[in-house]
Write an enzyme that holds these catalytic residues in place. Structure first.
Site, short mmCIF file in Angstrom:
data_model
loop_
_atom_site.label_atom_id
_atom_site.label_comp_id
_atom_site.label_asym_id
_atom_site.label_seq_id
_atom_site.Cartn_x
_atom_site.Cartn_y
_atom_site.Cartn_z
N ASP A 67 -4.03 34.37 17.65
CA ASP A 67 -5.34 34.66 17.06
C ASP A 67 -6.45 34.52 18.09
OD1 ASP A 67 -5.14 31.92 17.34
OD2 ASP A 67 -5.50 31.45 15.24
N ASN A 136 -7.68 23.37 6.12
CA ASN A 136 -7.68 24.11 4.84
C ASN A 136 -6.35 24.81 4.59
OD1 ASN A 136 -7.74 26.02 6.80
ND2 ASN A 136 -9.55 27.12 6.06
N HIS A 138 -4.84 26.83 6.75
CA HIS A 138 -4.66 28.13 7.41
C HIS A 138 -3.58 28.05 8.49
CE1 HIS A 138 -7.98 27.52 10.75
NE2 HIS A 138 -6.86 26.94 11.10
N GLU A 143 -6.78 32.70 6.55
CA GLU A 143 -7.53 31.75 5.75
C GLU A 143 -7.02 31.75 4.30
OE1 GLU A 143 -8.83 29.89 7.79
OE2 GLU A 143 -10.92 30.34 8.12
C1 F6R Z 1 -5.13 28.24 16.84
C2 F6R Z 1 -4.73 28.41 15.46
C3 F6R Z 1 -5.19 27.50 14.38
C4 F6R Z 1 -4.79 26.07 14.65
C5 F6R Z 1 -5.15 25.14 13.49
C6 F6R Z 1 -4.89 23.69 13.85
O1 F6R Z 1 -4.59 29.31 17.60
O2 F6R Z 1 -4.03 29.33 15.17
O3 F6R Z 1 -4.64 27.94 13.17
O4 F6R Z 1 -3.41 26.00 14.90
O5 F6R Z 1 -6.49 25.28 13.16
O6 F6R Z 1 -5.71 23.33 14.92
P1 F6R Z 1 -5.53 21.95 15.68
O7 F6R Z 1 -4.18 22.00 16.31
O8 F6R Z 1 -6.63 21.93 16.72
O9 F6R Z 1 -5.64 20.89 14.66
#
Ligand code: F6R
Length: 240
Positions: A67, A136, A138, A143
């Site tokens: 992403d 959340n 995701h 989302e």
């Molecule tokens: C980043 C991504 C996000 C994160 C998620 C958790 O490429 O795809 O979905 O994996 O927000 O983020 P952290 O690991 O920083 O808690």
């Protein structure tokens, strides 16, 4: 579903790195889709060490970015591209021709999405995806209430993602849109690995794994995958 629990940060990183290395050794030429974010960084660091020790060849496979924030590129600290270049692709010396990541600055985002989708198709679909879990629920930037039938998705970001996302941008506001590999392509991967660490992730991990799959919690949709591995630390495990 297979659950693996790291007893320390080091153990968590080791388990993740060994999981990825094993997949690569067994599936050379396949396509990996690896999350940015904080959670997997220790795993990537250890994976690069494994390459130095001759235990895995990280250039024997291909990569697609999971992403990106829309409106920023590599130059912006906090972009997924910069996080992954600094934390993995750079130290691992991944050849540019082995990877395709989203360009958050693309003038024509539809065209960009189509090209990334084509890259995935040209490499036989995703072999393995390693996904962090947002507060959340995701995965990538899929989302809550994302359309699970979509291959690539351009999303307005949820308030939670915008608030939590500030941590990547030195506390400043983050972009309001994201582009991501969608649930359809992620679910089509041969293997899916979810990673979560820290007590703050415990409640959403519990929802994702122990309640019925729902688009309200995109990570929960991964329960439907037959080859799902979840790697967590003891704090995240506590609520299960
Ligand atoms: C980043 C991504 C996000 C994160 C998620 C958790 O490429 O795809 O979905 O994996 O927000 O983020 P952290 O690991 O920083 O808690």
């Amino acid at each position: 579903m297979k659950l693996l629990i790291g007893r320390s940060d080091k153990d968590f990183a080791e388990i993740g790195a060994q999981y990825i290395a094993k997949f690569i050794r067994g599936n050379p030429q396949s396509l990996l889709c690896l999350a940015a974010g904080d959670t997997p960084l220790g795993m990537y660091k250890r994976l690069v060490e494994l390459q130095h020790q001759g235990e895995v060849d990280l250039n024997s496979v291909y990569y697609v970015g999971l992403d990106e924030w829309v409106g920023i590129g590599y130059e912006t600290k906090g972009s997924c591209m910069q996080v992954m270049m600094d934390g993995f692709y750079g130290p691992a010396q991944i050849r540019p021709e082995n990877m395709r990541v989203f360009n958050g600055l693309a003038e024509n985002m539809e065209e960009e999405c189509a090209q990334v989708e084509q890259w995935v198709a040209d490499h036989g679909g995703i072999g393995m995806t390693l996904l962090g879990i947002g507060m959340n629920g995701h995965v990538g930037f899929n989302e809550p209430y994302t359309d699970p039938q979509k291959s690539i998705v351009l999303h307005d970001l949820d308030n939670v993602t915008e608030q939590v996302g500030k941590k990547y941008f030195d506390g400043k506001s983050c972009p309001t849109q994201g582009v991501t590999i969608g649930i359809r392509l992620l679910s089509g991967a041969k293997q899916v690995c979810l990673v979560a660490s820290g007590a703050k992730k415990a409640p959403i991990l519990r929802k994702s794994l122990m309640e019925d799959p729902t688009v309200a919690v995109p990570a929960s949709l991964m329960q439907l995958h037959e080859q799902l591995t979840v790697i967590m630390d003891q704090e995240a495990f506590r609520a299960l």
